[in-house]
Design an enzyme around this catalytic site. Sequence first.
Site, mmCIF file in Angstrom:
data_model
loop_
_atom_site.group_PDB
_atom_site.id
_atom_site.type_symbol
_atom_site.label_atom_id
_atom_site.label_comp_id
_atom_site.label_asym_id
_atom_site.label_seq_id
_atom_site.Cartn_x
_atom_site.Cartn_y
_atom_site.Cartn_z
ATOM 1 N N ARG A 196 11.625 -5.676 5.026
ATOM 2 C CA ARG A 196 11.337 -4.254 4.770
ATOM 3 C C ARG A 196 12.309 -3.362 5.534
ATOM 4 O O ARG A 196 12.657 -3.614 6.675
ATOM 5 C CB ARG A 196 9.903 -3.942 5.210
ATOM 6 C CG ARG A 196 9.560 -2.478 5.061
ATOM 7 C CD ARG A 196 8.090 -2.251 5.026
ATOM 8 N NE ARG A 196 7.443 -2.381 6.325
ATOM 9 C CZ ARG A 196 6.142 -2.127 6.508
ATOM 10 N NH1 ARG A 196 5.387 -1.775 5.496
ATOM 11 N NH2 ARG A 196 5.606 -2.264 7.704
ATOM 12 N N ARG A 242 -0.558 -8.431 13.947
ATOM 13 C CA ARG A 242 -1.137 -7.393 13.080
ATOM 14 C C ARG A 242 -2.038 -8.027 12.014
ATOM 15 O O ARG A 242 -3.096 -7.504 11.672
ATOM 16 C CB ARG A 242 -0.017 -6.573 12.422
ATOM 17 C CG ARG A 242 0.658 -5.620 13.403
ATOM 18 C CD ARG A 242 2.066 -5.259 12.967
ATOM 19 N NE ARG A 242 2.122 -4.459 11.768
ATOM 20 C CZ ARG A 242 3.202 -4.371 10.985
ATOM 21 N NH1 ARG A 242 4.313 -5.041 11.303
ATOM 22 N NH2 ARG A 242 3.188 -3.625 9.920
ATOM 23 N N ARG A 245 -9.081 1.389 9.093
ATOM 24 C CA ARG A 245 -8.713 0.036 9.536
ATOM 25 C C ARG A 245 -9.805 -0.546 10.436
ATOM 26 O O ARG A 245 -9.597 -1.578 11.061
ATOM 27 C CB ARG A 245 -7.381 0.082 10.273
ATOM 28 C CG ARG A 245 -6.201 -0.068 9.333
ATOM 29 C CD ARG A 245 -4.908 -0.139 10.111
ATOM 30 N NE ARG A 245 -3.872 -0.771 9.339
ATOM 31 C CZ ARG A 245 -2.688 -0.220 9.093
ATOM 32 N NH1 ARG A 245 -2.388 0.969 9.555
ATOM 33 N NH2 ARG A 245 -1.789 -0.868 8.396
ATOM 34 N N LYS A 291 0.834 -1.215 0.000
ATOM 35 C CA LYS A 291 0.000 0.000 0.000
ATOM 36 C C LYS A 291 0.865 1.260 0.000
ATOM 37 O O LYS A 291 0.632 2.187 -0.763
ATOM 38 C CB LYS A 291 -0.892 0.076 1.250
ATOM 39 C CG LYS A 291 -1.828 -1.080 1.452
ATOM 40 C CD LYS A 291 -2.761 -0.819 2.628
ATOM 41 C CE LYS A 291 -2.090 -0.587 3.965
ATOM 42 N NZ LYS A 291 -1.379 -1.745 4.516
ATOM 43 N N ARG A 324 11.431 -1.533 11.093
ATOM 44 C CA ARG A 324 10.454 -1.102 12.094
ATOM 45 C C ARG A 324 10.371 -2.133 13.222
ATOM 46 O O ARG A 324 10.482 -3.320 12.981
ATOM 47 C CB ARG A 324 9.082 -0.941 11.431
ATOM 48 C CG ARG A 324 8.919 0.405 10.791
ATOM 49 C CD ARG A 324 7.699 0.527 9.953
ATOM 50 N NE ARG A 324 6.483 -0.062 10.527
ATOM 51 C CZ ARG A 324 5.291 0.008 9.927
ATOM 52 N NH1 ARG A 324 5.172 0.619 8.768
ATOM 53 N NH2 ARG A 324 4.234 -0.542 10.476
HETATM 54 P P1 AMP Z 1 1.355 1.169 9.159
HETATM 55 O O1 AMP Z 1 2.509 2.102 9.059
HETATM 56 O O2 AMP Z 1 0.241 1.525 8.243
HETATM 57 O O3 AMP Z 1 1.762 -0.278 9.056
HETATM 58 O O4 AMP Z 1 0.761 1.363 10.638
HETATM 59 C C1 AMP Z 1 1.583 1.120 11.770
HETATM 60 C C2 AMP Z 1 0.747 1.077 13.022
HETATM 61 O O5 AMP Z 1 0.107 2.344 13.225
HETATM 62 C C3 AMP Z 1 -0.389 0.059 13.042
HETATM 63 O O6 AMP Z 1 0.045 -1.243 13.357
HETATM 64 C C4 AMP Z 1 -1.273 0.672 14.129
HETATM 65 O O7 AMP Z 1 -0.703 0.484 15.401
HETATM 66 C C5 AMP Z 1 -1.176 2.157 13.801
HETATM 67 N N1 AMP Z 1 -2.184 2.541 12.815
HETATM 68 C C6 AMP Z 1 -1.966 2.917 11.522
HETATM 69 N N2 AMP Z 1 -3.105 3.198 10.890
HETATM 70 C C7 AMP Z 1 -4.084 2.998 11.798
HETATM 71 C C8 AMP Z 1 -5.504 3.109 11.767
HETATM 72 N N3 AMP Z 1 -6.151 3.486 10.666
HETATM 73 N N4 AMP Z 1 -6.197 2.806 12.902
HETATM 74 C C9 AMP Z 1 -5.576 2.445 14.024
HETATM 75 N N5 AMP Z 1 -4.248 2.305 14.135
HETATM 76 C C10 AMP Z 1 -3.491 2.584 13.032
#
Ligand code: AMP
Length: 218
Positions: free
Chosen positions: A123, A167, A88, A19, A156
């Site tokens: 990653r 996740r 999400r 994404k 990360r």
């Molecule tokens: P990402 O960078 O998109 O993989 O997001 C990393 C982390 O940020 C996720 O595992 C959640 O802890 C938090 N996060 C990101 N987007 C959301 C969302 N829309 N709702 C809730 N938590 C989020």
Amino acid sequence: MNINRNIRIIFIGAPGTGKGTQSDLLAKKYKIPKISVGELLRKLVNNNISDNINLGDLISDSVVCNIVKMRLCKNDCDNGFILDGFPRSINQAQYLTINNIKINFVFNIKLPYKIIIKRLLGRRIHKLSGRIYHIKYNPPIVNNLDNITGEQLISRKDDNINIIKHRLKIHNKQIINIVNYYKQEVKLGNINSYIEIDGDKPINLILTEIINKINYFI
Ligand code: AMP
């Protein structure tokens, strides 16, 4: 008329499906901002939030929705935007509708969990910009250094095997309702298109597929 006016995109695939990578490329092509909620959250200096992210838990809907709403109010979103990793949860999806935040395209990038795990373990990111690499599939020009700044890349904390599985479990639980919601929104004529994309293809092929879908409607 500015054709970009209608490009309001959501990406709802699981973590590690590409994404972020596709959002970066589309943002460049259409000159609209990519809004990664994960990136915005990681920039906040808040121990509670950082702990939850590192554990792979979702941040509360109210916090995330407020952050997104504030970001979407900025001028650079006037001609469109790409939401990477939002919504999400079904509440987050409904939040956009209730607040009259119109979306045109919903892309759901799909990939088997085995491949996702391999991708996330390899990653690497550039912390400041959020630029994304993979040690094998999308390596930087110089090993472990960002292509633009030359700064060190990092893994990360939540890209470790146990947290990744957690996740994916959360994603699996939430995604069915979100997909059903957007299929219904398409039927109601509120959204141009809900599109499932096979994420197990080269980055450029997926990009072309997405651009073709967008071009069909604009
Ligand atoms: P990402 O960078 O998109 O993989 O997001 C990393 C982390 O940020 C996720 O595992 C959640 O802890 C938090 N996060 C990101 N987007 C959301 C969302 N829309 N709702 C809730 N938590 C989020």
